[in-house]
Design an enzyme around this catalytic site. Structure first.
Site, PDB file in Angstrom:
ATOM      1  N   CYS A   1      47.720  48.332  45.251  1.00 51.41           N
ATOM      2  CA  CYS A   1      47.951  49.000  46.718  1.00 51.41           C
ATOM      3  C   CYS A   1      48.855  49.159  47.141  1.00 51.41           C
ATOM      4  O   CYS A   1      49.230  50.169  47.937  1.00 51.41           O
ATOM      5  CB  CYS A   1      47.311  47.496  47.738  1.00 51.41           C
ATOM      6  SG  CYS A   1      48.380  46.077  47.839  1.00 51.41           S
TER       7      CYS A   1
ATOM      8  N   GLU B   1      44.043  42.634  54.623  1.00 51.08           N
ATOM      9  CA  GLU B   1      44.967  43.309  53.594  1.00 51.08           C
ATOM     10  C   GLU B   1      44.240  44.263  53.216  1.00 51.08           C
ATOM     11  O   GLU B   1      44.185  44.558  52.057  1.00 51.08           O
ATOM     12  CB  GLU B   1      45.210  42.648  52.979  1.00 51.08           C
ATOM     13  CG  GLU B   1      45.956  41.116  53.488  1.00 51.08           C
ATOM     14  CD  GLU B   1      47.297  41.769  54.079  1.00 51.08           C
ATOM     15  OE1 GLU B   1      47.831  42.341  53.956  1.00 51.08           O
ATOM     16  OE2 GLU B   1      47.758  40.906  54.470  1.00 51.08           O
TER      17      GLU B   1
ATOM     18  N   LYS C   1      35.033  34.783  48.137  1.00 45.80           N
ATOM     19  CA  LYS C   1      33.937  35.696  47.011  1.00 45.80           C
ATOM     20  C   LYS C   1      34.678  36.778  46.338  1.00 45.80           C
ATOM     21  O   LYS C   1      35.637  37.624  46.633  1.00 45.80           O
ATOM     22  CB  LYS C   1      32.829  37.080  47.504  1.00 45.80           C
ATOM     23  CG  LYS C   1      32.062  37.810  46.797  1.00 45.80           C
ATOM     24  CD  LYS C   1      31.079  37.795  47.595  1.00 45.80           C
ATOM     25  CE  LYS C   1      32.238  39.593  47.453  1.00 45.80           C
ATOM     26  NZ  LYS C   1      32.407  40.446  45.630  1.00 45.80           N
TER      27      LYS C   1
ATOM     28  N   GLY D   1      41.404  44.746  50.097  1.00 44.14           N
ATOM     29  CA  GLY D   1      40.197  45.601  49.727  1.00 44.14           C
ATOM     30  C   GLY D   1      40.550  47.122  50.796  1.00 44.14           C
ATOM     31  O   GLY D   1      41.489  46.920  50.876  1.00 44.14           O
TER      32      GLY D   1
ATOM     33  N   GLU E   1      43.818  57.316  48.379  1.00 41.52           N
ATOM     34  CA  GLU E   1      44.811  56.233  47.511  1.00 41.52           C
ATOM     35  C   GLU E   1      43.699  56.927  46.458  1.00 41.52           C
ATOM     36  O   GLU E   1      42.441  56.901  45.734  1.00 41.52           O
ATOM     37  CB  GLU E   1      44.181  54.264  48.178  1.00 41.52           C
ATOM     38  CG  GLU E   1      44.822  53.842  46.966  1.00 41.52           C
ATOM     39  CD  GLU E   1      44.130  52.689  48.376  1.00 41.52           C
ATOM     40  OE1 GLU E   1      43.505  52.228  48.554  1.00 41.52           O
ATOM     41  OE2 GLU E   1      45.200  51.941  47.838  1.00 41.52           O
TER      42      GLU E   1
END
Ligand code: NAD
Length: 490
Positions: free
Chosen positions: A289, A255, A179, A232, A388
């Protein structure tokens, strides 16, 4: 200006069981440019029914694909690699249109193509072991593909993610339902069209577009999916792991996010460290990331470092991501832009000192742009120091000693990438050993990585590793076969 690819030429449907299809309920979602805010196209939104159909196709294709010899599997992958290379410019344009990535920064298609090329022959590495250590037995292990797998990817580097998820799974003999992200679905749909052209048998690769709910959630709790590989946010990663545990305990590879530190010691090449740490935050407009979003500089060189850093960071040319001269595009979409604004506000209300930026902006009255922002002397417990931000935003703090620098660097729930700049080899090695992080850069920082080295996170940054020689393992089960032999010669 309009778009370089007209809407009717853009693939926007799901690819299931070797054919393109609309959603079962004809549902779509509108994709808009984060630069011009114009509508690009209505993209198909996968329903539970579409998702189940894709899983059924992957399940049906698994026996044949897993029994196909690695060379034949690899030949499809090599063909796909060639087609991806030929479509480099179109991939760059699709991602620039959908999520604002400047075409000048585009390397994803080349990287993805080389992953398909490298993995093309790696199916042969799925080998077991033998043992004669039990008298009366000749024992062995078989390493076999785990089954139909699912992958869910983010929007920041979608084509790279397609390569990282699909190539090892296919090489191992697994069939896949992937997806894409609702923020950048077009390049994934384009890759589906290339997979079709490469001639993969129906059901081996299935690609859906749509949001986390319902399609992503259906995949993570599906009883026929044996592994889910997710990249994500840590927030969504937790949900996926919980769904996997609550359904069939499928294997989970995660991840996730990062809050990566870079330590700059007084003996480092300060200009080089400033230039590279800036680039780490400019790549994908800070929406990476691995971006070094916390920098710690030794007190004695802090002024020099900050001056060089700020000059570099401010210099990026903002503009239309489709223009080759643009170095900074808009943030990915309105959600991402509003999210960053909450961090800009938190920083304003916090105790740190604003060095540059701190505001959102526009170019020619357009776009979700954020000024490159630097704060200094930010207390360790502030929101922007712990969470983040995922934008062109960095906190630069100082330290006196190596021990203090390490303690601050590790003071995070994340652990994806950490860097150290120093010319003292022993210190570099001590710090590399002390970092709680899946990757360490010595006199370099992200995005520096190597294809044959493992990639993944410590702590809240994930579990499992990707990378040549590492990913294949995740997709293989190990079976022990105990063979009783008659020892007495006849
Ligand atoms: P996100 O978690 O919001 O979404 C990622 C994907 O998960 C999307 O495809 C989304 O549709 C899907 N999703 C959302 N809710 C879901 C649910 N309940 N069940 C299943 N799927 C669901 O993340 P994002 O905003 O797309 O990407 C940014 C995040 O990704 C950042 O945290 C970033 O650090 C991380 N990231 C990590 C890596 C890495 O390799 N570690 C690489 C790139 C991005």
């Amino acid at each position: 200006m309009g778009f370089p690819i007209s809407p009717e030429k853009i693939e926007r449907r799901h690819y299931i069981d070797g054919a393109f299809s609309e959603s079962s309920d004809k549902g779509t979602f509108e994709l808009k440019s984060p630069y011009s805010h114009e509508k690009i196209v209505d993209v198909c939104e996968a329903t539970v029914e579409d998702t189940n159909r894709a899983v059924a196709a992957a399940k049906a294709a698994f026996p044949s694909w897993s029994n196909t010899d690695p060379q034949t599997r690899g030949s499809y992958m090599k063909k796909l690699a060639e087609l991806i290379k030929q479509s480099n410019d179109e991939f760059a344009q699709l991602d620039a249109m959908a999520m604002g990535r400047p075409v000048s920064q585009y390397f994803d298609a080349g990287y993805a193509a080389s992953l398909f090329e490298h993995y093309a022959m790696m199916g042969y590495e799925a080998q077991g072991t033998t043992s004669l250590n039990t008298p009366g037995f000749m024992n062995m292990t078989l390493r076999q593909p785990i089954g139909p797998v699912a992958a869910i990817i983010p929007w920041n580097v979608p084509v790279m993610m397609l390569g990282m998820k699909l190539a090892p799974a296919l090489a191992a003999g697994c069939t896949v339902v992937l997806k894409s992200s609702e923020k950048a679905p077009l390049s994934s749909a384009k890759l589906a069209a290339l997979a079709h052209e490469a001639g993969f048998p129906p059901g081996v690769i299935n690609i859906l577009s749509g949001h986390g709910t319902p399609s992503g959630a259906t995949l993570s709790s599906h009883m026929d999916i044996r592994l889910i590989n997710f990249t994500g946010s840590t927030f969504t990663g937790r949900k996926i792991q919980a769904a996997a545990a609550a359904s069939n305990l499928k294997k989970v590879v995660l991840e996730l996010g990062g809050k990566s530190p870079a330590l700059v010691f007084e003996d480092a090449n300060i200009e080089k460290a400033a230039g590279e740490t800036v680039f780490s935050l400019q790549m994908v407009m800070g929406q990476a990331c691995i971006a070094n979003s916390r920098i710690y500089v030794q007190e004695t060189v802090a002024d020099k470092f900050k001056a060089a850093f700020k000059a570099n960071f401010k210099a990026a040319k903002k503009g239309d991501p489709l223009m080759p001269e643009t170095q900074q595009g808009p943030q990915a979409d309105v959600i991402q832009y509003e999210r960053i604004k909450t961090y800009l506000n938190a920083a304003k209300e916090g105790k740190g000192k604003l060095e540059i930026g701190g505001e959102v902006t526009q170019v020619d009255g357009k776009g979700f742009f954020v000024e490159p922002t630097v704060y200094s002397d930010v207390p360790e417990d502030e929101k922007t120091q712990k969470e983040e931000v995922f934008g062109p935003f960095v906190n630069i703090n100082t330290f006196k000693t190596e021990a203090e620098a390490i303690e601050k660097a590790n003071n995070t729930e994340y652990g994806l990438y950490a860097s150290v700049y120093t010319n003292d080899l022993s210190r570099a090695m001590r710090v590399a050993k002390a970092f709680e992080s899946g990757a360490v850069g010595v006199n370099c920082t992200s995005p520096t990585h190597a294809m044959d080295m493992p990639f993944g996170g410590y702590k809240g940054s994930g579990q499992g590793r990707e990378g040549l020689g590492y990913s294949l393992e995740e997709y293989l089960e190990i079976k022990t076969v105990l063979i009783k032999i008659d020892d007495a010669p006849k």
